[in-house]
Design a protein around this motif. Sequence first.
Motif, PDB file in Angstrom:
ATOM      1  N   LYS A 101      -3.860  -6.731  -9.841  1.00 30.87           N
ATOM      2  CA  LYS A 101      -2.436  -7.497 -10.048  1.00 30.87           C
ATOM      3  C   LYS A 101      -1.560  -6.171 -10.861  1.00 30.87           C
ATOM      4  O   LYS A 101      -0.189  -6.374 -10.664  1.00 30.87           O
ATOM      5  N   LEU A 102      -2.049  -5.270 -11.389  1.00 27.70           N
ATOM      6  CA  LEU A 102      -1.240  -4.374 -12.319  1.00 27.70           C
ATOM      7  C   LEU A 102      -1.008  -3.314 -11.499  1.00 27.70           C
ATOM      8  O   LEU A 102       0.192  -2.565 -11.309  1.00 27.70           O
ATOM      9  N   ALA A 103      -1.889  -2.975 -10.576  1.00 26.84           N
ATOM     10  CA  ALA A 103      -1.798  -1.644  -9.758  1.00 26.84           C
ATOM     11  C   ALA A 103      -0.755  -1.783  -8.513  1.00 26.84           C
ATOM     12  O   ALA A 103      -0.151  -1.057  -8.064  1.00 26.84           O
ATOM     13  N   ARG A 104      -0.716  -3.496  -8.069  1.00 24.00           N
ATOM     14  CA  ARG A 104       0.084  -3.685  -6.943  1.00 24.00           C
ATOM     15  C   ARG A 104       1.460  -3.327  -7.304  1.00 24.00           C
ATOM     16  O   ARG A 104       2.304  -3.334  -6.338  1.00 24.00           O
ATOM     17  N   ILE A 105       1.859  -3.769  -8.574  1.00 25.41           N
ATOM     18  CA  ILE A 105       3.409  -3.600  -8.685  1.00 25.41           C
ATOM     19  C   ILE A 105       3.953  -2.297  -8.437  1.00 25.41           C
ATOM     20  O   ILE A 105       4.803  -2.198  -7.737  1.00 25.41           O
ATOM     21  N   PRO A 106       3.259  -0.986  -9.089  1.00 25.93           N
ATOM     22  CA  PRO A 106       3.997   0.297  -8.515  1.00 25.93           C
ATOM     23  C   PRO A 106       3.697   0.572  -7.011  1.00 25.93           C
ATOM     24  O   PRO A 106       4.375   1.215  -6.256  1.00 25.93           O
ATOM     25  N   ILE A 107       2.602   0.088  -6.515  1.00 29.08           N
ATOM     26  CA  ILE A 107       1.978   0.289  -5.036  1.00 29.08           C
ATOM     27  C   ILE A 107       3.341  -0.386  -4.084  1.00 29.08           C
ATOM     28  O   ILE A 107       3.563   0.058  -3.127  1.00 29.08           O
ATOM     29  N   SER A 108       3.516  -1.608  -4.581  1.00 31.57           N
ATOM     30  CA  SER A 108       4.402  -2.407  -3.732  1.00 31.57           C
ATOM     31  C   SER A 108       5.675  -1.941  -3.691  1.00 31.57           C
ATOM     32  O   SER A 108       6.385  -1.614  -2.576  1.00 31.57           O
ATOM     33  N   ARG A 109       5.914  -1.472  -4.665  1.00 28.39           N
ATOM     34  CA  ARG A 109       7.543  -0.806  -5.018  1.00 28.39           C
ATOM     35  C   ARG A 109       7.510   0.473  -4.207  1.00 28.39           C
ATOM     36  O   ARG A 109       8.627   0.668  -3.465  1.00 28.39           O
ATOM     37  N   GLY A 110       6.533   1.116  -4.290  1.00 32.74           N
ATOM     38  CA  GLY A 110       6.558   2.526  -3.684  1.00 32.74           C
ATOM     39  C   GLY A 110       6.445   2.439  -2.012  1.00 32.74           C
ATOM     40  O   GLY A 110       7.107   3.033  -1.512  1.00 32.74           O
ATOM     41  N   PHE A 111       5.667   1.233  -1.613  1.00 30.84           N
ATOM     42  CA  PHE A 111       5.564   1.141  -0.115  1.00 30.84           C
ATOM     43  C   PHE A 111       6.923   0.632   0.564  1.00 30.84           C
ATOM     44  O   PHE A 111       7.374   1.068   1.507  1.00 30.84           O
ATOM     45  N   VAL A 112       7.582  -0.157  -0.174  1.00 30.20           N
ATOM     46  CA  VAL A 112       8.999  -0.631   0.133  1.00 30.20           C
ATOM     47  C   VAL A 112      10.019   0.469   0.141  1.00 30.20           C
ATOM     48  O   VAL A 112      10.729   0.801   0.909  1.00 30.20           O
ATOM     49  N   TRP A 113      10.160   1.482  -0.865  1.00 31.04           N
ATOM     50  CA  TRP A 113      10.713   2.632  -1.143  1.00 31.04           C
ATOM     51  C   TRP A 113      10.561   3.659   0.045  1.00 31.04           C
ATOM     52  O   TRP A 113      11.514   4.026   0.914  1.00 31.04           O
ATOM     53  N   LEU A 114       9.267   3.891   0.459  1.00 31.32           N
ATOM     54  CA  LEU A 114       8.911   4.612   1.641  1.00 31.32           C
ATOM     55  C   LEU A 114       9.649   4.038   2.884  1.00 31.32           C
ATOM     56  O   LEU A 114      10.042   4.553   3.660  1.00 31.32           O
ATOM     57  N   THR A 115       9.235   2.665   2.902  1.00 28.31           N
ATOM     58  CA  THR A 115      10.144   1.976   4.161  1.00 28.31           C
ATOM     59  C   THR A 115      11.364   1.949   4.379  1.00 28.31           C
ATOM     60  O   THR A 115      11.787   2.378   5.316  1.00 28.31           O
ATOM     61  N   VAL A 116      11.980   1.998   3.116  1.00 21.60           N
ATOM     62  CA  VAL A 116      13.648   2.316   3.105  1.00 21.60           C
ATOM     63  C   VAL A 116      14.123   3.678   3.682  1.00 21.60           C
ATOM     64  O   VAL A 116      14.873   3.964   4.415  1.00 21.60           O
ATOM     65  N   GLY A 117      13.024   4.502   3.410  1.00 21.68           N
ATOM     66  CA  GLY A 117      13.342   6.038   3.738  1.00 21.68           C
ATOM     67  C   GLY A 117      13.145   6.128   5.162  1.00 21.68           C
ATOM     68  O   GLY A 117      13.770   6.949   5.574  1.00 21.68           O
ATOM     69  N   LEU A 118      12.349   5.408   5.850  1.00 18.76           N
ATOM     70  CA  LEU A 118      12.108   5.418   7.133  1.00 18.76           C
ATOM     71  C   LEU A 118      13.118   4.837   8.077  1.00 18.76           C
ATOM     72  O   LEU A 118      13.468   5.109   9.232  1.00 18.76           O
ATOM     73  N   TYR A 119      13.982   3.860   7.469  1.00 13.54           N
ATOM     74  CA  TYR A 119      15.136   3.137   8.048  1.00 13.54           C
ATOM     75  C   TYR A 119      16.305   4.103   8.615  1.00 13.54           C
ATOM     76  O   TYR A 119      16.361   4.792   7.864  1.00 13.54           O
TER      77      TYR A 119
END
Length: 308
Positions: A203-221
Motif C-alpha cells: 500500500k505504501l509502495a503502490r503510491i509512487p509506482i502508480s504515479r510513475g506508471f501514469v507518468w510513463l503513460t502520459v509520456g507515450l501519448y
Amino acid sequence: MSKPTPLGPDSLMWRYFGDWRGLLLSLWAGSMQNMHPQLGAGVEEHSRFFDERWERLYRSLYPIGGVVYDGPRAEQTARQVRGYHNTIKGVDKHGRPYHALNPDTYFWAHATFLVMPILVNEHFGEPLTEEQKEQIYAEGVQWYRLYGMSMRPVPPDWPSFQRYWDHMCREVLEDNKATRDVLDISRIGKPPLLRWLPTPLWKLARIPISRGFVWLTVGLYDQAIRDKLGYRWTARDERILRVLGRALALAWRLVPFERRYHPRARAAWRRVRGEVPADAPLVETPARNLPPSDRRDDPKHYSPAQVG
C-alpha cells in the motif's frame, strides 16, 4: 479474397509483439482503446475488468498473442478472440448504439496493438526505421485479416495509417469514464511478482509506482491525447523518459532471448526451432489468471477449460 496467412518467425511482429517490455504500455493501450466512444461504452456497461486487473491483463496476453504466434492454428485463435465480443452491444448514455464487432471499433483496438512494437522500440529499445515501420504495419494488416472482419476501415499503407491515427486522436477519441477508470490505479492490488510482499508495504509502495506508471503513460501519448485528458508534459519529463528508456534498452540486451518473451510466444519459438513438436498443445493461461468461477461460462471470457 485469398485465405489469410499467419505470421511467421521471419516477421518483425514475432520478434517484438510478445516482448515483456510491452507490459510497460498496458495503461497506454487500455486507455487509448477506451477513448474510442463505442469501445469505452462497451467497457463501461459490460466489463468487470476493474475487479481483477492483473488476472485479466495476464490471461488476455495468451489468446491475443496467439493470433500472432500460433502459426497454422492462428486463424482458429483469431476466431475465438473475435467470438468473445459477440454479445458486447447496446446503447450508451448519450443514446449512441455500439457493438464491439463494429468494424471501425474493432480495428481501432487492433490499431493500438499494432502500434505497440513501434513504441516499445522507440522508447525502450532501438527505434525502428521507416522501412521497418512499414513492414510492421503490413504485418499488422496480415494479422488483422485472420479475424475475418471487414477490411473497410483498414488504411492501405503506413502513411495512410499515420493519417488515420492522427485523425482518431484529434477528432474521434474522447475523455470518458472508462478511460479515467483505466488510468486510476491508485488502489490496484499486488502484481503477481510481488505476492510475497506484505500488504501494508504494498500500500505504501503502490503510491509512487502508480504515479510513475501514469507518468510513463502520459509520456507515450500523442500530444493531442495529452491535451484531451488535461495532462502536462514538459521538456524535462521527456529528457527523463529518454534516459530511463535508454537504460532499459541497454539492460534488455543482457536478458536471454527466450526470457524476453511471454509464454505463448516462447512456445512458438520452441516449435519453429524443433525443440517441441509442431503440433504440441498451445500454452494456455495458468489457473491463477482464470476468471472467477461464476464467470467462466460467460462467452465474453477466455477460459481455457471452455476453449477445448
